[in-house]
Each structure stands twice: as structure tokens, then as C-alpha cells.
Design a protein around this motif. Structure first.
Motif, short mmCIF file in Angstrom:
data_model
loop_
_atom_site.label_atom_id
_atom_site.label_comp_id
_atom_site.label_asym_id
_atom_site.label_seq_id
_atom_site.Cartn_x
_atom_site.Cartn_y
_atom_site.Cartn_z
N GLN A 63 -7.30 70.69 -17.46
CA GLN A 63 -5.90 70.26 -17.56
C GLN A 63 -5.79 68.98 -18.40
O GLN A 63 -4.92 68.86 -19.27
CB GLN A 63 -5.35 70.02 -16.15
CG GLN A 63 -3.90 69.55 -16.10
CD GLN A 63 -2.92 70.65 -16.42
OE1 GLN A 63 -3.15 71.81 -16.09
NE2 GLN A 63 -1.83 70.31 -17.08
N ARG A 96 -8.75 76.76 -17.58
CA ARG A 96 -8.31 76.22 -16.29
C ARG A 96 -7.90 77.34 -15.35
O ARG A 96 -8.28 77.35 -14.17
CB ARG A 96 -7.11 75.29 -16.51
CG ARG A 96 -6.58 74.67 -15.24
CD ARG A 96 -5.12 74.25 -15.40
NE ARG A 96 -4.24 75.41 -15.52
CZ ARG A 96 -2.95 75.36 -15.83
NH1 ARG A 96 -2.40 74.20 -16.09
NH2 ARG A 96 -2.22 76.45 -15.91
N LEU A 100 -9.03 78.36 -11.57
CA LEU A 100 -8.07 78.48 -10.46
C LEU A 100 -8.15 79.87 -9.82
O LEU A 100 -8.05 80.01 -8.60
CB LEU A 100 -6.65 78.20 -10.96
CG LEU A 100 -6.37 76.77 -11.43
CD1 LEU A 100 -4.90 76.63 -11.85
CD2 LEU A 100 -6.70 75.74 -10.35
N VAL A 111 -3.56 75.01 -6.05
CA VAL A 111 -2.73 73.86 -6.40
C VAL A 111 -3.25 72.60 -5.70
O VAL A 111 -3.35 71.52 -6.29
CB VAL A 111 -1.25 74.14 -6.03
CG1 VAL A 111 -0.40 72.91 -6.26
CG2 VAL A 111 -0.72 75.31 -6.84
N ILE A 114 -6.73 71.50 -7.41
CA ILE A 114 -6.63 70.77 -8.68
C ILE A 114 -5.83 69.48 -8.48
O ILE A 114 -6.12 68.45 -9.08
CB ILE A 114 -6.02 71.66 -9.80
CG1 ILE A 114 -6.18 70.99 -11.17
CG2 ILE A 114 -4.57 72.01 -9.52
CD1 ILE A 114 -5.73 71.88 -12.33
N GLY A 115 -4.84 69.53 -7.59
CA GLY A 115 -3.96 68.40 -7.39
C GLY A 115 -4.65 67.15 -6.85
O GLY A 115 -4.25 66.03 -7.17
N ASP A 118 -5.56 64.79 -9.61
CA ASP A 118 -4.50 64.56 -10.59
C ASP A 118 -4.70 63.32 -11.46
O ASP A 118 -4.31 63.31 -12.62
CB ASP A 118 -3.13 64.47 -9.88
CG ASP A 118 -2.34 65.76 -10.05
OD1 ASP A 118 -2.81 66.64 -10.78
OD2 ASP A 118 -1.26 65.88 -9.46
N THR B 79 2.45 69.24 -8.89
CA THR B 79 1.29 69.87 -9.51
C THR B 79 1.62 71.30 -9.93
O THR B 79 1.22 71.76 -11.01
CB THR B 79 0.10 69.88 -8.53
OG1 THR B 79 -0.20 68.55 -8.17
CG2 THR B 79 -1.13 70.51 -9.16
N ARG B 82 3.43 71.32 -13.05
CA ARG B 82 2.52 70.94 -14.12
C ARG B 82 1.73 72.17 -14.59
O ARG B 82 1.57 72.42 -15.79
CB ARG B 82 1.56 69.86 -13.63
CG ARG B 82 0.67 69.27 -14.72
CD ARG B 82 -0.51 68.48 -14.18
NE ARG B 82 -0.19 67.57 -13.12
CZ ARG B 82 0.45 66.41 -13.27
NH1 ARG B 82 0.81 66.04 -14.47
NH2 ARG B 82 0.71 65.65 -12.25
N LEU B 83 1.23 72.93 -13.62
CA LEU B 83 0.45 74.13 -13.96
C LEU B 83 1.30 75.14 -14.72
O LEU B 83 0.88 75.68 -15.75
CB LEU B 83 -0.11 74.78 -12.69
CG LEU B 83 -1.07 73.93 -11.85
CD1 LEU B 83 -1.57 74.71 -10.64
CD2 LEU B 83 -2.25 73.46 -12.69
#
Lengths: 274, 274
Positions: A63, A96, A100, A111, A114-115, A118, B79, B82-83
Motif C-alpha cells: 500500500q 496487496r 489480503l 482490513v 493491514i490497518g 497504517d 482503512t 483506503r483499500l
């Protein structure tokens, strides 16, 4: 790199690895379910959490790569570079999403995974503002290269499918090739630029190793993945429980040795002193 | 619409189109070569240049959409957004590359075609800096929606394959759906926000129509594509030759009527007054 792989010993057969199947008996192929999730991962919540943590970090790095490549594209000196860089940015999103998807396969929340990372490179970015197009390219190649190498090392400890996904994502080096080609061409006939970029490279690697150090302190899960005892193909249950789940006392110096060596190799590809 | 496709006449068979295969009548399918390039486009350098000009503009709009969505992604409140937004950004690059591929098929230089529009929305962006997340979303939906509608109108005048490519690119409305859903939800229970966004929408459409106006003045090729005489379903050959290639004296007011109508429709989808 095989630095972390212990030779298989007698204690290995009593671990969580599938028992040698007598005619595919009770345990035959119990090691993986239909989604390619090994039983060891599912059965061991701590190891599953560590795996998802690393996958979250890799996804976040893609990201960040996307955001950086998109920004690079906006200031690229030529239209051709703009087109290429934005294509690389788009490819980072594809990578990415592959990571995921693996997190989803493992039954975790992508979410959230990955969050949690950030702002992982915010400090690094604030401290390493490039002042020219060349510094920007070198930052992409060197700075994020260290992060990728770290993930590659940690991926050794993952289940086979997760490791495959991570390594595939990290090996897509098209952007690195562009950086190398451009930096090489620019530095070849400009000694002042080369000297400046060598200095910039040292600054970048110092900051990048600092990021890794902080990650290992703040994220015991990542520390466990790169801890030497974890990387054994199939550790004894007792060992695994005792040492594998607890965070190692010191960040493994071996990791930093490896990251520095990779950095040196990377700089020398550019004809720059590390 | 088949606006620019002259009825195949005697002059067509003498163009650069491949000689009709024996057995296929003199005019049978001689209008397109293996790459789907109609002979009329190839044979008429002015029309080919106009086509490439519009394709360059569409490609540039996707490039701009990419940059904007990437920037939106960087400041998205969650998030998850954002994704999603970075996924939309990546999709814009795929669409851009589809248009560039068509430019290559037509034998033109894709980098030059897109590069001529490098700063086409710089003024627009400078004059319409959103001051909130909602203003940003509305700008994406309304501001660039006008540009897309303009390209859609102009695409009517292209050869069949180029038109197909352009319309496919412009119809990928996933991002618009996100903007609509979010704006609708936000405005539904906030009268002050709705009023403010309605005002913002009027400002955006005014600036966007200004961009179109400038484009039509500065780019006779684009003006020719949307000129009314071109939009007739099947104009007489003589008319087409006389009026189709020369730039029209006045920017077609019909275009602005159409763009305004589309804008009103767009705003009312959000429950906002245009």
C-alpha cells in the motif's frame, strides 16, 4: 536463504507435522485443509496471529509502495516515466490484494490486519524527504528494499502457501529494475551525484534498519517469526510452546547482519559505496 | 452512432485499405483492416489526428483520475475506504492502458498523444480545492463526470472500435457508485451539509464547463468531433467533406446543453439541487 532452517532431527517427528501415514491413516494429509491452510497454523492460534501480522505488514508495504509510486508518477520528469510509474503503482495494488486474499483464506480480517500498520513508515518518510528525483528513486530502491528483505526473512517461518504468496509479491522487481537502470545511467558520468547518492544511501539504510528495530520491539509476533528457533521446519511441541510463542529476549543480530549484507549488494549494483 | 462513417463510396476502394478479397464484393468489408482500423480513418489523416487527440484526452483523464484517487486514498477516513480507493486508482491505469493500446493500433505515438494533455486539469484543480472529504468525493463525481460526458459525446464521431474502447473506459462507474452511496448517506441526515454540497456542485460544474470551453477553442480537432454536422446519422458525402473537417465557427451550444442536463441528473441522484 536457509540460515534459519535447522536440520531435521529426531524431535521433529513428534511435532505438529503430519505423522508418517501408514496407508494414509488417521493423520494422513491432516496437515492442510481445502484452503491450503496447514493444520499447524489453524491449531496454533499464536502462530496464526503471527502469520496474519506479517501478512498485514507485507500488504501495508505494498500500500505504501502504491502511494509512493503514485506520488513519484505525479512528479516524474517525462510522460513516459509517468506512465511507467503509475503502472507500477497499480501493480502494487494487485500484489496487496493477493496478500489480503491470503489473510481472508486464513480466516482473519484483512482490513484489521493491514490497518494495524497504517503508519508504519510515516516516521521513516518524514526523516527521509528526498530532495531530487534521483534521491527519490534511490529511496524507493534502498529504503523499501530493506523492508522487503525483512519480510522475506520472516516469511521463512510461515506455512508454505503464505510463504509462497509473500515471496511472489516481494519478487516482483520491475520497479527496482527501472530505478537501477536510471540511477546507473545518471551516476555513470557524474561523480558528484554518485558521491551524494552514496551518502543518501547510508542515511536511508540507517533509518530503515531503525524501522526494523522498532518493529521487532513493538511487534513480538514479527520478532518470533525471525527468531532462529522458530524457523525450524517442525520443532518439538515442547520447544515450540516454550520458546516459539514468547518473544525472544534480543532482536536477532543475525537479521541485521543479513539486511546490511543485502543493502551492500544493492548499492554495489548501482556502483555506489554502501 | 455511425456519424462519421461515410457510406462506402467509390473513393473508398482506392484508399489504403487492403484490396478486397476475390469473392467479397468490391466494397465488402474493405472498411477495416486486421487491426480494426477503418479505412476511412487511415485514409483521412485529419480524421485520424482528431481521433488520436480524443483518445489522448481520455487517456489523460484516466491518468488524472488515477492521481486523484491515489491522493484520496491517502487521506481516506477509514482503512476500508483506503483499500477501495486505491483499487479504483489501479483500475484507472488499466483503463488508461486500454486507450493507449488503441492509439498504438491506430499507428500513433501513445506517449505524445497523452502527453499533450499533461496539464489539462491543472487550472481546474487549482480553482476547486476541496475543503472536506465530502467536497472531495463530490468533486470526483461531478467535476470529472463532466469531462467524461464530453468525451462520451465526442466519441460518437469515432470509428467503431475506438468508440467501443472509449465508451467501455468511461462506463466503468464503480467509483461513482461509491461516491453516490457515501454522499447520499451523509447528506440524508444533514441539511447544512446538503446545502453546502449543492453550492459546491454548482461551482464545480461551472469550472468544468469552462475547461470544456477552453478545450474546444484550443483544440479544433475536438471541436470537429462534437460539431453538429458530424452528429447527423448519415450525412451526405459532400456535406461531410465540406463541414466535417473544418472547425466549426462556434462551440456547439448543444454540447453545453447536454453536459448541463447530465450534471443536473447527477446531482439529483444525490438529492442535491443542481
Amino acid at each position: 536463504m536457509t540460515t534459519h532452517e535447522r536440520p531435521a532431527g529426531p524431535d521433529d517427528v513428534t511435532g505438529t507435522a503430519p505423522a508418517p501415514a501408514p496407508g494414509a491413516g488417521a493423520d494422513g494429509d491432516a496437515g492442510a485443509d481445502a484452503r491450503g491452510v496447514p493444520a499447524t497454523v489453524v491449531a496454533d492460534p499464536a502462530r496464526l496471529a503471527d502469520t496474519v501480522e506479517l501478512l498485514g505488514l507485507v500488504a501495508q508495504l505494498e500500500q505504501v509502495a502504491f502511494a509512493r509510486l503514485a506520488a513519484d508518477s505525479a512528479v516524474a520528469p517525462t510522460t513516459d516515466q509517468r506512465l511507467q510509474l503509475s503502472r507500477f503503482a497499480a501493480a502494487a495494488i494487485t500484489r496487496r490484494d493477493a496478500v489480503l486474499a491470503r489473510i481472508v483464506e486464513l480466516g482473519a480480517d484483512p482490513v484489521a490486519a493491514i490497518g494495524q500498520f497504517d503508519h508504519v513508515l510515516d516516521d521513516f518518510d518524514a526523516r527521509t524527504q528526498p530532495s531530487s528525483w534521483w534521491e527519490r528513486l534511490l529511496k524507493a530502491y534502498v529504503g523499501y528494499g530493506v523492508a522487503d528483505d525483512f519480510c522475506r526473512l520472516a516469511a521463512d517461518a510461515l506455512d508454505e502457501e503464505s510463504r509462497r504468496v509473500v515471496l511472489a509479491v516481494l519478487d516482483d522487481a520491475a520497479h527496482a529494475e527501472l530505478a537501477v537502470a536510471e540511477l546507473d545511467a545518471a551516476g555513470a558520468d557524474d561523480g558528484v551525484l554518485s558521491a551524494r547518492l552514496a551518502l543518501w544511501g547510508r542515511r536511508l539504510v540507517g533509518e530503515a534498519l531503525g524501522v526494523v528495530q522498532r518493529l521487532l520491539v513493538q511487534r513480538p509476533g514479527l520478532a518470533r517469526l525471525v527468531a532462529p528457533s522458530d524457523a525450524a521446519p517442525a520443532p518439538a511441541v515442547a520447544d515450540q510452546q516454550a520458546s516459539g510463542v514468547a518473544a525472544p529476549a534480543n532482536p536477532p543480530t543475525k537479521v541485521f547482519g543479513e539486511l546490511t549484507a543485502q543493502h551492500t549488494r544493492r548499492m554495489s549494483r548501482l556502483g555506489l559505496t554502501a
